[in-house]
Design a protein around this motif. Structure first.
Motif, PDB file in Angstrom:
ATOM      1  N   PHE A   1       0.869  -1.174   0.000  1.00 34.40           N
ATOM      2  CA  PHE A   1       0.000   0.000   0.000  1.00 34.40           C
ATOM      3  C   PHE A   1       0.908   1.227   0.000  1.00 34.40           C
ATOM      4  CE2 PHE A   1      -3.427  -2.571   2.395  1.00 34.40           C
ATOM      5  CZ  PHE A   1      -3.836  -3.126   1.191  1.00 34.40           C
ATOM      6  N   LEU A   2       0.640   2.147  -0.927  1.00 35.76           N
ATOM      7  CA  LEU A   2       1.550   3.268  -1.147  1.00 35.76           C
ATOM      8  C   LEU A   2       0.857   4.600  -0.901  1.00 35.76           C
ATOM      9  CD1 LEU A   2       3.254   2.096  -4.463  1.00 35.76           C
ATOM     10  CD2 LEU A   2       4.057   1.746  -2.126  1.00 35.76           C
ATOM     11  N   ASP A   3       1.615   5.546  -0.329  1.00 33.15           N
ATOM     12  CA  ASP A   3       1.238   6.952  -0.244  1.00 33.15           C
ATOM     13  C   ASP A   3       2.183   7.695  -1.174  1.00 33.15           C
ATOM     14  OD1 ASP A   3       0.575   9.521   0.329  1.00 33.15           O
ATOM     15  OD2 ASP A   3       1.320   9.509   2.399  1.00 33.15           O
ATOM     16  N   GLY A   4       1.731   7.866  -2.414  1.00 34.46           N
ATOM     17  CA  GLY A   4       2.647   8.394  -3.425  1.00 34.46           C
ATOM     18  C   GLY A   4       3.684   7.335  -3.742  1.00 34.46           C
ATOM     19  N   THR A   5       4.931   7.619  -3.382  1.00 29.62           N
ATOM     20  CA  THR A   5       5.993   6.635  -3.546  1.00 29.62           C
ATOM     21  C   THR A   5       6.418   6.021  -2.217  1.00 29.62           C
ATOM     22  OG1 THR A   5       7.641   8.410  -3.405  1.00 29.62           O
ATOM     23  CG2 THR A   5       6.860   7.800  -5.617  1.00 29.62           C
ATOM     24  N   SER A   6       5.814   6.494  -1.111  1.00 30.55           N
ATOM     25  CA  SER A   6       6.169   5.977   0.217  1.00 30.55           C
ATOM     26  C   SER A   6       5.322   4.745   0.531  1.00 30.55           C
ATOM     27  CB  SER A   6       5.955   7.049   1.290  1.00 30.55           C
ATOM     28  OG  SER A   6       6.723   8.197   0.993  1.00 30.55           O
ATOM     29  N   GLU A   7       5.950   3.785   1.110  1.00 29.41           N
ATOM     30  CA  GLU A   7       5.270   2.529   1.447  1.00 29.41           C
ATOM     31  C   GLU A   7       4.618   2.642   2.827  1.00 29.41           C
ATOM     32  OE1 GLU A   7       7.011  -1.644   2.722  1.00 29.41           O
ATOM     33  OE2 GLU A   7       7.152  -1.401   0.537  1.00 29.41           O
ATOM     34  N   ILE A   8       3.325   2.339   2.881  1.00 22.52           N
ATOM     35  CA  ILE A   8       2.604   2.338   4.154  1.00 22.52           C
ATOM     36  C   ILE A   8       2.698   0.972   4.830  1.00 22.52           C
ATOM     37  CG2 ILE A   8       0.354   2.666   5.232  1.00 22.52           C
ATOM     38  CD1 ILE A   8      -0.378   4.533   2.942  1.00 22.52           C
ATOM     39  N   ALA A   9       2.456  -0.092   4.068  1.00 25.20           N
ATOM     40  CA  ALA A   9       2.532  -1.457   4.598  1.00 25.20           C
ATOM     41  C   ALA A   9       2.759  -2.395   3.423  1.00 25.20           C
ATOM     42  CB  ALA A   9       1.247  -1.830   5.337  1.00 25.20           C
ATOM     43  N   SER A  10       3.347  -3.586   3.710  1.00 25.97           N
ATOM     44  CA  SER A  10       3.622  -4.543   2.632  1.00 25.97           C
ATOM     45  C   SER A  10       3.601  -5.956   3.192  1.00 25.97           C
ATOM     46  CB  SER A  10       4.975  -4.249   1.976  1.00 25.97           C
ATOM     47  OG  SER A  10       6.034  -4.473   2.898  1.00 25.97           O
ATOM     48  N   TRP A  11       3.346  -6.901   2.278  1.00 25.50           N
ATOM     49  CA  TRP A  11       3.282  -8.325   2.626  1.00 25.50           C
ATOM     50  C   TRP A  11       3.945  -9.136   1.511  1.00 25.50           C
ATOM     51  CZ3 TRP A  11      -0.468  -4.787   3.202  1.00 25.50           C
ATOM     52  CH2 TRP A  11      -1.093  -4.647   4.445  1.00 25.50           C
ATOM     53  N   PRO A  12       4.733 -10.170   1.841  1.00 25.82           N
ATOM     54  CA  PRO A  12       5.196 -11.103   0.803  1.00 25.82           C
ATOM     55  C   PRO A  12       3.994 -11.804   0.170  1.00 25.82           C
ATOM     56  CG  PRO A  12       6.470 -11.357   2.818  1.00 25.82           C
ATOM     57  CD  PRO A  12       5.317 -10.456   3.151  1.00 25.82           C
ATOM     58  N   LEU A  13       3.982 -11.932  -1.148  1.00 26.92           N
ATOM     59  CA  LEU A  13       2.790 -12.383  -1.867  1.00 26.92           C
ATOM     60  C   LEU A  13       3.109 -13.612  -2.728  1.00 26.92           C
ATOM     61  CD1 LEU A  13      -0.155 -11.886  -2.761  1.00 26.92           C
ATOM     62  CD2 LEU A  13       0.738 -10.411  -4.570  1.00 26.92           C
ATOM     63  N   GLU A  14       2.189 -14.576  -2.674  1.00 24.97           N
ATOM     64  CA  GLU A  14       2.239 -15.735  -3.570  1.00 24.97           C
ATOM     65  C   GLU A  14       0.830 -15.942  -4.124  1.00 24.97           C
ATOM     66  OE1 GLU A  14       3.166 -20.566  -3.585  1.00 24.97           O
ATOM     67  OE2 GLU A  14       3.343 -19.389  -1.735  1.00 24.97           O
ATOM     68  N   VAL A  15       0.697 -15.799  -5.433  1.00 19.62           N
ATOM     69  CA  VAL A  15      -0.585 -15.970  -6.099  1.00 19.62           C
ATOM     70  C   VAL A  15      -0.693 -17.422  -6.564  1.00 19.62           C
ATOM     71  CG1 VAL A  15      -2.074 -15.209  -7.979  1.00 19.62           C
ATOM     72  CG2 VAL A  15      -0.570 -13.573  -6.830  1.00 19.62           C
ATOM     73  N   LEU A  16      -1.729 -18.119  -6.050  1.00 19.78           N
ATOM     74  CA  LEU A  16      -1.909 -19.543  -6.338  1.00 19.78           C
ATOM     75  C   LEU A  16      -2.804 -19.696  -7.564  1.00 19.78           C
ATOM     76  CD1 LEU A  16      -2.531 -20.815  -2.691  1.00 19.78           C
ATOM     77  CD2 LEU A  16      -0.373 -20.688  -3.942  1.00 19.78           C
ATOM     78  N   ALA A  17      -2.247 -20.210  -8.631  1.00 17.88           N
ATOM     79  CA  ALA A  17      -3.034 -20.446  -9.846  1.00 17.88           C
ATOM     80  C   ALA A  17      -3.995 -21.617  -9.624  1.00 17.88           C
ATOM     81  CB  ALA A  17      -2.109 -20.735 -11.016  1.00 17.88           C
ATOM     82  N   ASP A  18      -5.174 -21.516 -10.209  1.00 18.86           N
ATOM     83  CA  ASP A  18      -6.183 -22.577 -10.108  1.00 18.86           C
ATOM     84  C   ASP A  18      -5.756 -23.745 -10.990  1.00 18.86           C
ATOM     85  OD1 ASP A  18      -8.380 -24.173  -9.878  1.00 18.86           O
ATOM     86  OD2 ASP A  18      -9.834 -22.570 -10.155  1.00 18.86           O
ATOM     87  N   LYS A  19      -5.549 -24.912 -10.384  1.00 20.53           N
ATOM     88  CA  LYS A  19      -5.117 -26.092 -11.134  1.00 20.53           C
ATOM     89  C   LYS A  19      -6.306 -26.778 -11.787  1.00 20.53           C
ATOM     90  CE  LYS A  19      -1.296 -26.948  -7.928  1.00 20.53           C
ATOM     91  NZ  LYS A  19      -0.692 -27.926  -6.987  1.00 20.53           N
ATOM     92  N   ALA A  20      -6.028 -27.461 -12.866  1.00 17.19           N
ATOM     93  CA  ALA A  20      -7.073 -28.225 -13.539  1.00 17.19           C
ATOM     94  C   ALA A  20      -7.445 -29.436 -12.688  1.00 17.19           C
ATOM     95  CB  ALA A  20      -6.586 -28.677 -14.914  1.00 17.19           C
ATOM     96  N   PRO A  21      -8.707 -29.864 -12.735  1.00 14.73           N
ATOM     97  CA  PRO A  21      -9.118 -31.025 -11.926  1.00 14.73           C
ATOM     98  C   PRO A  21      -8.529 -32.321 -12.470  1.00 14.73           C
ATOM     99  CG  PRO A  21     -10.915 -30.312 -13.343  1.00 14.73           C
ATOM    100  CD  PRO A  21      -9.820 -29.299 -13.507  1.00 14.73           C
ATOM    101  N   THR A  22      -8.556 -33.345 -11.638  1.00 16.76           N
ATOM    102  CA  THR A  22      -8.140 -34.685 -12.030  1.00 16.76           C
ATOM    103  C   THR A  22      -9.304 -35.635 -11.819  1.00 16.76           C
ATOM    104  OG1 THR A  22      -7.297 -35.211  -9.813  1.00 16.76           O
ATOM    105  CG2 THR A  22      -5.755 -34.210 -11.368  1.00 16.76           C
ATOM    106  N   VAL A  23      -9.378 -36.659 -12.649  1.00 18.60           N
ATOM    107  CA  VAL A  23     -10.470 -37.622 -12.554  1.00 18.60           C
ATOM    108  C   VAL A  23      -9.958 -38.976 -13.017  1.00 18.60           C
ATOM    109  CG1 VAL A  23     -11.344 -37.122 -14.866  1.00 18.60           C
ATOM    110  CG2 VAL A  23     -12.887 -38.060 -13.148  1.00 18.60           C
ATOM    111  N   ALA A  24     -10.478 -40.029 -12.420  1.00 14.69           N
ATOM    112  CA  ALA A  24     -10.075 -41.390 -12.767  1.00 14.69           C
ATOM    113  C   ALA A  24     -11.202 -42.345 -12.405  1.00 14.69           C
ATOM    114  CB  ALA A  24      -8.785 -41.779 -12.053  1.00 14.69           C
TER     115      ALA A  24
END
Length: 822
Positions: free
Chosen positions: A275-298
């Motif tokens: 979260f930024l105030d102009g160019t100054s950082e207010i708060a930050s978190w390490p981020l990992e975006v989890l892609a939706d995997k295709a289903p499996t069936v058998a």
């Protein structure tokens, strides 16, 4: 007043304090108003929006107003004089003649006067009595006289409103109000007071809860694992320009008022959320975006055919968030477009495991080798495929000869549409053989209509209608109304299972359960009618098979309904799947009539049963003759094989009855006739291509030995040979029963009906033991009402804890997995 009593002195002191309080409260009121106004402004966040200089000036003005407002407080802190207190006591208690002052006065005069002193003393005594009855009264400040406009109420109301609005930020706002920050720009510029309110909303199909950011949720610096497609909802305040950054990708927020920016930003790829105030950082978190995997069936088990030639499909599909649907693709070699069959069981949960049945015997590909492949989809329409499986699609075997002829022409029409006129001629010939199908008018009309349709239409447009009509005619000839009843039963089962998986209401579950009961009753009635029409005794117990009655099926439905009402819907689904498989195999007895081998076995069992009875009667007669010759009376001793003897039917002669006592020629003829019947049965079984039990061959030899003993006038040897024949007949009957069980695909001892273990409720033939009834239910663990109530309490507690956001994420994930499973 040295001679005053102590209680009066205390009353005077208390009255002086009350008078001081009455003077202090009006003196404090202006200063309290100033303090209340300052607190209201501080809790409202006004001071946080001001520049440091203006903040300091405003603090000085409030300080000056406080000093001016409390300028009269020092004077109000002094205690009033004692005469004022005495006068207040006299006024409050309505004491006449200034009695308290009398107690302070002395008698004046130059010389003693006894009369005057006596009068004075009497007056003082009356004053002391009045003083003893004095009562204290509390302070009575007249606030309204000092605040005629009731401004104090406005100050109190402002404090309440701003205090509620500030909430947990109240201490921080009070601290900011007391300490001005010099050099701070005006509201709307970046500075130390910048803050945020934000949360992340995952996509609805993931069924994940929102993730709050900040002190009440995920604190800055803690890693975030977010599903792709999530939305970041943020509001930044106390900033000059707000933005949300994913890595180096910055998304500006919209200004909603001076110093505040807000917006909804879809999650993008990046290693950090800021979260930024102009160019100054207010708060930050390490981020990992989890892609939706295709289903499996058998396939959970190889596809197979049921007794009714329905295709049984068991599958297991998984997805990281939820399986949206599962379908079966059937592909025939040389055909471009596959046949797609939707399957039930997908409810949006991460795991979908189900067993389903599809009747494809009416499809033109029935009986051909096809390739089966499962396809699972998720909420994003991503697909997963199973490994292909090659099977032969189940094909229905028609018993009625006319039905078989109709189906042959139907196949011909499907395979070679150009020969529709030849098919029409063949259908007309079949319709003309009225005796072959019992002169049933619907069959005649249906075949005639099909032939006319094929003659008049040279195009393929009407072929599909004719194909469907021919199938319905063949089914009606072969099984009456059983197929339609079975289709309705399967539809009711599918609807109920789908409702259990999708979380339908209890009222909807109860309604669908009642529809299933009705469909099952109609199906059983149709089976019974068809069995009677074909002359088959459906109530006859199947050797080695599982006896089952409508009461057993009703009890299984009751158990499934109780499980659903108690919240164990997965257990209810499993019970319904077991019931479905039992109903699919229920027509095993009907299947015995599908070929000549099974029919021959059934007739052979009936003939053997009659032979056992007659052979037992012949042995009883031989034994009786032996007893007579030895000088005993028949019946004095227990006769072997007595349990096989029975009463003769009217019109039947007793073997040996025509001869005189001691003449065994009649019994020998009867024994020979019985041996010939057994020989005929063996020839019939051999002509049917069935294996002959060795026990029946031994029984034939023993009967021949018994005949020779009877012709030799030796009843003792005849009785022994006849006993051997009885034992061999029983063994042969048991062997035939095992062959019948193999015809039905049933293992001996399978199910509770075939159990012959000690303590079983049924005998080896599946019949209830004395004093027992079918389907006692002892083999099924039925939960008690208290257990069901306890299950409901546990589920309610789990749901309550799942909604408690103060719990750790690991605990919430564990509770969610429990709720999904149960």
């Amino acid at each position: 007043m040295a001679d005053d009593p102590l209680p009066l002195r205390r009353r005077l002191t208390a009255t002086r304090l009350a008078l001081a309080a009455e003077a202090l409260l009006p003196a404090l009121l202006p200063g309290l108003g100033v303090v209340g106004l300052f607190l209201a402004l501080a809790l409202g966040g006004v001071f946080g929006l001001l520049p440091g200089t203006l903040h300091a000036v405003l603090l000085g003005l409030f300080g000056l107003a406080l000093v001016l407002g409390w300028r009269r407080v020092p004077a109000a802190l002094r205690l009033p004089a004692e005469p004022l207190a005495r006068r207040r006591l006299e006024t409050d208690n309505a004491v006449p003649h200034r009695a308290l002052e009398t107690l302070e006065d002395t008698l004046s005069g130059s010389g003693p006067d006894p009369v005057a002193e006596a009068l004075w003393q009497a007056h003082r005594e009356r004053a002391a009595q009045a003083a003893a009855r004095l009562r204290l009264h509390g302070p009575r400040p007249v606030v309204a006289r000092h605040d005629p406009w009731a401004l104090r109420a406005l100050v109190v109301l402002a404090l309440v409103v701003t205090g509620i609005a500030a909430g947990p930020e109240a201490p921080e706002r009070l601290r900011d109000a007391l300490v001005p920050h010099f050099g701070k720009p005006a509201a709307g510029a970046a500075g130390d007071a910048a803050g945020y309110t934000a949360w992340i909303t995952p996509p609805a199909y993931t069924r994940l809860p929102p993730l709050y950011l900040g002190e009440q949720g995920q604190a800055p610096g803690q890693p975030l694992r977010i599903a792709a497609g999530s939305i970041v909802m943020a509001r930044l305040h106390g900033v000059g320009s707000g933005g949300v950054a994913f890595g180096e990708d910055i998304v500006p927020l919209d200004a909603i008022e001076t110093g505040s920016f807000a917006g909804e930003v879809p999650v993008r790829a990046g290693d950090r959320l800021r979260f930024l105030d102009g160019t100054s950082e207010i708060a930050s978190w390490p981020l990992e975006v989890l892609a939706d995997k295709a289903p499996t069936v058998a396939f959970a088990a190889p596809p197979s055919a049921t007794e009714r030639q329905a295709l049984r499909i068991a599958y297991l599909a998984t997805d990281d968030y939820g399986v949206a649907g599962v379908q079966l693709s059937i592909r025939l070699a040389g055909r471009g477009e596959p046949l797609v069959v939707p399957l039930g069981g997908a409810t949006g949960r991460p795991e979908a495991k189900s067993v389903t049945f599809r009747d494809l015997t009416a499809h033109p590909w029935a009986g051909l080798e096809v390739t089966l492949e499962l396809t699972a989809t998720d909420a994003l329409d991503q697909t997963g495929h199973s490994a292909p499986v090659i099977v032969t699609l189940p094909e229905r075997q028609f018993r009625h000869p006319v039905a078989r002829a109709i189906i042959e022409q139907r196949k011909r029409l499907v395979a070679k549409p150009a020969e529709r006129r030849q098919v029409a001629l063949a259908l007309g010939d079949i319709a003309a053989r009225i005796d072959a199908y019992g002169g049933r008018m619907p069959v005649y009309l249906g075949l005639t209509l099909s032939a006319i349709t094929l003659f008049r239409n040279a195009e393929k447009a009407k072929d599909a209608e004719v194909v469907d009509l021919l199938w319905e005619i063949a089914l009606d000839l072969d099984e009456g109304r059983v197929p339609n009843a079975q289709a309705a039963l399967r539809a009711a089962q599918d609807a109920l299972e789908e409702a259990l998986q999708s979380g339908a209401s209890d009222a909807e579950i109860a309604r669908l359960m009642e529809e299933l009961r009705q469909a099952m009753a109609e199906y059983l009635q149709a089976l019974a009618e068809e069995a009677m029409r074909r002359g088959f005794d459906q109530a006859q117990p199947l050797p080695g098979g599982d006896m089952m009655t409508s009461r057993d099926l009703e009890r299984m439905l009751d158990e499934a309904q109780r499980a659903a009402e108690s919240g164990s819907r997965e257990a209810a689904r499993q019970m319904l799947q077991n019931l479905r498989e039992m109903l699919e195999n229920l027509q095993a007895a009907q299947g015995m009539m599908q070929n000549g081998d099974a029919q021959a076995l059934n007739e052979g069992m009936n003939q053997l049963n009659d032979m056992l009875r007659e052979q037992g009667q012949l042995r009883d007669q031989s034994f009786a003759e032996q007893q007579r010759r030895e000088g005993g009376t028949p019946g004095q001793r227990g006769r072997p094989g007595q349990q096989q003897s029975g009463q003769q039917q009217p019109g039947q002669g007793q073997p040996g009855q025509s001869g005189q006592p001691g003449d065994l020629s009649g019994q020998a003829e009867s024994q020979e006739g019985l041996r010939q019947q057994l020989g005929d049965l063996l020839r019939q079984l051999d002509e049917a291509g069935l294996p002959l039990p060795d026990a029946l061959t031994r029984a034939e030899r023993a009967m021949d030995q018994a005949r020779e003993a009877l012709e030799g006038n030796n009843p003792g040897a005849a009785a022994a040979a006849q006993g051997e024949a009885l034992s061999a007949l029983r063994e042969g009957m048991q062997a035939l029963g095992e062959q019948m069980a193999q015809q039905l695909g049933i293992e001996r001892g399978q199910g509770r009906a075939g159990s012959s273990q000690p303590g079983s409720e049924r005998d080896p033939l599946g019949r209830p033991r004395p004093g027992r009834d079918y389907g006692s239910g002892d083999d099924v663990r039925v939960p008690t009402e208290a257990e069901a109530r306890r299950v409901r309490e546990i589920l309610d507690e789990l749901q309550r804890r799942a909604g408690d956001r103060s719990r750790s994420q690991d605990e919430l994930d564990y509770i969610r997995r429990l709720l999904e499973r149960f």
